[in-house]
Design a protein around this motif. Structure first.
Motif, short mmCIF file in Angstrom:
data_model
loop_
_atom_site.label_atom_id
_atom_site.label_comp_id
_atom_site.label_asym_id
_atom_site.label_seq_id
_atom_site.Cartn_x
_atom_site.Cartn_y
_atom_site.Cartn_z
N ILE A 20 0.84 -1.09 -0.11
CA ILE A 20 -0.05 -0.09 0.00
C ILE A 20 0.95 1.31 -0.05
N GLN A 21 1.99 1.14 0.66
CA GLN A 21 2.89 2.46 0.61
C GLN A 21 3.59 2.49 -0.73
N PHE A 22 3.76 1.54 -1.52
CA PHE A 22 4.15 1.42 -2.84
C PHE A 22 3.16 2.22 -3.62
N ALA A 49 -4.49 10.87 2.23
CA ALA A 49 -5.67 10.70 2.47
C ALA A 49 -6.45 9.96 1.90
N ILE A 50 -6.51 10.04 0.40
CA ILE A 50 -7.43 8.98 -0.56
C ILE A 50 -7.03 7.63 -0.36
N VAL A 51 -5.64 7.38 -0.34
CA VAL A 51 -5.32 5.92 -0.06
C VAL A 51 -5.86 5.46 1.28
N VAL A 52 -5.60 6.21 2.31
CA VAL A 52 -6.14 5.66 3.57
C VAL A 52 -7.54 5.57 3.77
N ARG A 53 -8.52 6.52 2.98
CA ARG A 53 -9.72 6.05 2.83
C ARG A 53 -10.28 4.78 2.36
N ALA A 54 -9.34 4.42 1.00
CA ALA A 54 -9.69 3.42 0.41
C ALA A 54 -9.39 2.17 1.27
N ARG A 55 -8.22 2.38 1.84
CA ARG A 55 -7.63 1.04 2.81
C ARG A 55 -8.72 1.12 3.88
N ASP A 56 -9.15 1.97 4.57
CA ASP A 56 -10.18 1.95 5.34
C ASP A 56 -11.51 1.27 5.17
N VAL A 59 -10.45 -12.13 4.05
CA VAL A 59 -9.54 -12.29 2.77
C VAL A 59 -8.66 -11.20 2.64
N ARG A 60 -7.23 -11.08 2.88
CA ARG A 60 -6.39 -9.92 2.60
C ARG A 60 -5.60 -10.00 1.39
N LYS A 61 -5.66 -10.93 0.88
CA LYS A 61 -4.65 -11.00 -0.40
C LYS A 61 -4.84 -9.91 -1.47
N PHE A 62 -5.95 -9.60 -1.90
CA PHE A 62 -6.17 -8.74 -2.83
C PHE A 62 -6.50 -7.37 -2.42
N ILE A 63 -6.41 -7.09 -1.12
CA ILE A 63 -6.55 -5.64 -0.58
C ILE A 63 -5.51 -4.51 -1.25
N PRO A 64 -4.39 -4.77 -1.37
CA PRO A 64 -3.54 -3.76 -2.06
C PRO A 64 -4.27 -3.15 -3.51
N ARG A 104 -9.82 1.70 -6.08
CA ARG A 104 -10.81 2.43 -5.36
C ARG A 104 -9.93 3.98 -5.37
N ALA A 105 -8.73 4.11 -5.19
CA ALA A 105 -8.06 5.22 -5.03
C ALA A 105 -8.01 6.04 -6.57
N LYS A 106 -7.88 5.13 -7.57
CA LYS A 106 -7.81 5.55 -8.93
C LYS A 106 -9.07 6.26 -9.23
#
Length: 66
Positions: A9-11, A30-37, A44-49, A55-57
């Motif tokens: 997610i940092q990348f 902020a956009i990435v944090v909102r998307a991550r939240d 299932v975490r595999k595809f979260i990034p 979502r950010a795009k």
């Protein structure tokens, strides 16, 4: 959040910051944090990034940036 997920997610945040130099890095963060939240409770975490990046795009596109 697992460490490898956090690293990915940092990348993503760094890529989006480079891709959108017209926006302040804090805005991208902020956009990435909102998307991550949105996916905070996902089992299932595999595809979260991947989902966070998409979502950010979408949010960046809706705001009128490239």
């Amino acid at each position: 959040m697992r460490n490898d997920e956090a690293t990915q997610i940092q990348f993503i945040q760094e890529r989006l910051t480079q891709r959108h130099p017209e926006l302040p890095p804090g805005t991208i963060a902020a956009i990435v944090v909102r998307a991550r939240d949105v996916f905070a409770e996902a089992k299932v975490r595999k595809f979260i990034p991947l989902l966070v990046e998409r979502r950010a795009k979408i949010e960046l596109s809706a705001s009128g940036t490239r």
